[in-house]
Design a protein around this motif. Structure first.
Motif, PDB file in Angstrom:
ATOM      1  N   GLY A   1      41.503  36.978  25.298  1.00 51.47           N
ATOM      2  CA  GLY A   1      40.210  37.670  25.716  1.00 51.47           C
ATOM      3  C   GLY A   1      39.917  37.821  26.890  1.00 51.47           C
ATOM      4  O   GLY A   1      40.214  36.891  27.716  1.00 51.47           O
ATOM      5  N   THR A   2      39.733  39.225  27.512  1.00 60.55           N
ATOM      6  CA  THR A   2      39.559  39.547  29.021  1.00 60.55           C
ATOM      7  C   THR A   2      38.382  40.413  29.212  1.00 60.55           C
ATOM      8  O   THR A   2      38.110  41.337  28.508  1.00 60.55           O
ATOM      9  N   THR A   3      37.532  39.999  30.062  1.00 65.96           N
ATOM     10  CA  THR A   3      36.407  41.019  30.350  1.00 65.96           C
ATOM     11  C   THR A   3      36.560  41.998  31.609  1.00 65.96           C
ATOM     12  O   THR A   3      36.705  41.307  32.875  1.00 65.96           O
ATOM     13  N   ASP A   4      36.592  43.106  31.633  1.00 62.16           N
ATOM     14  CA  ASP A   4      36.700  44.230  32.804  1.00 62.16           C
ATOM     15  C   ASP A   4      35.560  44.151  33.510  1.00 62.16           C
ATOM     16  O   ASP A   4      34.257  44.826  32.938  1.00 62.16           O
ATOM     17  N   SER A   5      35.295  43.435  34.644  1.00 60.00           N
ATOM     18  CA  SER A   5      33.713  43.417  35.132  1.00 60.00           C
ATOM     19  C   SER A   5      33.306  44.477  35.981  1.00 60.00           C
ATOM     20  O   SER A   5      32.242  44.731  36.252  1.00 60.00           O
ATOM     21  N   ILE A   6      34.331  45.201  36.010  1.00 56.18           N
ATOM     22  CA  ILE A   6      34.160  46.742  36.864  1.00 56.18           C
ATOM     23  C   ILE A   6      33.501  47.683  36.047  1.00 56.18           C
ATOM     24  O   ILE A   6      32.536  48.334  36.140  1.00 56.18           O
ATOM     25  N   HIS A   7      34.167  47.863  34.754  1.00 55.61           N
ATOM     26  CA  HIS A   7      33.570  48.862  33.779  1.00 55.61           C
ATOM     27  C   HIS A   7      32.828  48.227  32.775  1.00 55.61           C
ATOM     28  O   HIS A   7      32.358  48.723  31.711  1.00 55.61           O
ATOM     29  N   ASN A   8      32.637  46.893  32.820  1.00 57.75           N
ATOM     30  CA  ASN A   8      31.516  45.984  31.886  1.00 57.75           C
ATOM     31  C   ASN A   8      32.385  46.111  30.377  1.00 57.75           C
ATOM     32  O   ASN A   8      31.627  46.590  29.492  1.00 57.75           O
ATOM     33  N   ILE A   9      33.552  45.954  30.146  1.00 58.37           N
ATOM     34  CA  ILE A   9      34.323  46.185  28.720  1.00 58.37           C
ATOM     35  C   ILE A   9      34.932  44.772  28.435  1.00 58.37           C
ATOM     36  O   ILE A   9      35.728  44.105  29.401  1.00 58.37           O
ATOM     37  N   THR A  10      34.684  44.459  27.231  1.00 57.67           N
ATOM     38  CA  THR A  10      35.420  43.100  26.916  1.00 57.67           C
ATOM     39  C   THR A  10      36.428  43.556  25.800  1.00 57.67           C
ATOM     40  O   THR A  10      36.255  43.997  25.064  1.00 57.67           O
TER      41      THR A  10
END
Length: 501
Positions: free
Chosen positions: A243-252
């Motif tokens: 599980g990883t969250t893209d903090s730039i595009h707010n996608i988990t």
């Protein structure tokens, strides 16, 4: 499909347009790549390699002379959904212990017999990933939190292992192999450029394969000539890094982006063949083998913990999207571990070393992902009961040498004939995401620790009573830490079959 033997490697390279580029599909799909070896008792060796097309009858020709490859053994060729390669495995049996053999792509030396008194050395790596432009390099992606890039003149750990390959006899890798599941994080952090910031299922399928194959290609100069003994870690489980969250595009991202062939340890199950048949274990998950004066045990910290304990990578575990295994029946690993410990002939193999992935004595935040109290409850009591000498772990990306310790009590003898097991966390081999940060102050059990140096461990078994551990800095080969354990190993009280001391 084609009937092809590994002896045809020379022809395969001649048919190719040039030197194979790691992670790319070769012009000749039958070219043998990603070669690796595994002990199958002192009289056996499993030879494995990958091809980009299936072989009807994988074969290995071998002999005790490079001009007399007169023996041939046939194995199997297998694949799984989404894999680009076929994994070929051939087990050679009836070999002589501690003997050099030639096969078409390299040489190997079989394991020493149990009881062989000669000194020997083992390389240990944990948390070792892909190196280079798609892995750990001198830079990181511009949009994320990856840290600790290599210095401009630093060797990486694979290069360091190659440079030092004459100083050890085989490699043990206790989990987290390749880090192909970091493709998603490397993408959204911009490591591959701004044109691939948002991965989809198709790009993950391809990207995961490319990273995985590159790693095995990079390791081939080592693993084609030395046994590569592995245990599972959490990064073998699936394609999404837990599980990883893209903090730039707010996608988990969750395991929903992973296709079946990239879940449930599928690649790990298919790529390796560890000696579980010889030791009564289970696949590549738990097994044991003897080598000279030592008995080595590999455990699975990710699944198949005893009933009542939450396995980290099974459903409900701390890793996001965890839903892997179990691979055995209830309590199978625990029961096997105790039976294996109880059956050791300590007169022949006085040293007992255990490798598993997740630690419990470590200078990290006390959460269930980094500090595995479930694994401690599962395995530490048996290690204490049966007099395990040393156990090594990783998962937390630091180096930490601990005092001999049992149930949070430091052994007052230190390294001078302790009754408690010695524990070392050596999770600093390196991958794209860098190193972790030790907690401060260090816990009372920690003797020496670093969180700013990539490196690997070297174990030297001098004799029946002395074992030295060294932490080798990958950048320049310097020994950052060295300590020697003395154990009397006096089993004259009748406890020579693993019944403690």
């Amino acid at each position: 499909m084609l009937h092809l033997t590994i002896v045809a490697v020379a022809a395969a390279f001649l048919e190719s347009t040039g030197v194979h580029v790691p992670g790319t599909v070769p012009c000749n799909p039958y070219e043998p790549l990603q070669q690796h070896l595994a002990f199958a008792s002192p009289t056996g060796m499993t030879v494995s390699w990958s091809t980009y097309a299936q072989l009807d009858t994988p074969q290995v020709w071998y002999g005790e002379s490079p001009t007399a490859l007169t023996n041939v053994v046939t194995g199997s060729s297998t694949t799984y959904p989404t894999s680009r390669v076929y994994d070929n495995h051939v087990k050679l049996t009836g070999l002589k212990p501690n003997t050099k053999y030639w096969y078409p792509t390299d040489t190997f030396t079989t394991a020493r017999e149990a009881g062989d008194e000669a000194a020997f050395t083992v390389a240990v790596v944990i948390d070792l990933g892909l190196m280079g432009a798609d892995g750990l390099s001198t830079k990181v992606g511009p949009y994320g939190g990856a840290a600790n890039p290599l210095g401009q003149n630093d060797l990486n750990t694979i290069q360091s292992l190659i440079e030092n390959k004459d100083t050890y006899e085989f490699i043990a890798h206790f989990g987290d192999i390749a880090y192909a599941d970091y493709f998603i994080k490397e993408s959204w952090e911009g490591y591959f450029g701004n044109e691939s910031l948002i991965p989809n299922m198709t790009s993950v399928i391809d990207g995961y394969n490319v990273l995985l194959e590159q790693y095995y290609d990079q390791m081939t100069p080592l693993t084609s000539g030395k046994a590569y003994m592995v245990a599972p870690g959490n990064h073998e489980a699936n394609c999404d890094n837990g599980g990883t969250t893209d903090s730039i595009h707010n996608i988990t991202y969750t395991t929903s982006i992973c296709v079946p062939g990239q879940t449930n340890f599928t690649g790990y199950i298919n790529h390796f063949r560890m000696p579980s048949d010889e030791s009564g274990g289970l696949g590549n998950f738990w097994y044991s083998f003897n080598y000279g004066l030592a008995h080595f045990i590999m455990l699975d910290s990710e699944t198949d913990l005893p009933t009542g304990l939450q396995s980290p990578d099974e459903a409900g575990g701390p890793d996001a999207g965890a839903d892997n295994g179990p691979f055995g029946y209830p309590n199978q690993q625990y029961e096997w571990f105790e039976n294996d410990l109880a059956s050791i002939d300590r007169e022949k193999t006085p040293w007992v070393v255990v490798g598993l992935h997740r630690p419990w004595y470590v200078a990290a935040q006390n959460d269930s992902g980094d500090v595995s109290l479930a694994c401690q409850q599962a395995f530490e009591p048996l290690m204490i009961k049966y007099g395990v000498d040393l156990y090594m772990q990783g998962h937390v990306h630091v180096y930490e040498r601990n005092a001999p310790i049992a149930n949070y009590s430091i052994d007052p003898n230190g390294l001078d004939n302790p009754s408690a097991p010695w524990n070392i966390v050596s999770g600093a081999a390196g991958h794209y995401d860098g190193l972790d940060t030790l907690t401060s102050p260090l816990p009372y059990w920690s003797v020496q620790a670093w969180d700013n140096t990539y490196g690997w461990s070297r174990l030297t078994f001098h004799n029946r009573t002395h074992l030295t551990h060294e932490f080798v800095a990958s950048a320049n080969g310097s020994v950052m830490d060295s300590a020697t354990l003395y154990k009397a190993h006096d089993f004259s009280n009748g406890n020579g079959n693993g019944q403690g001391q």
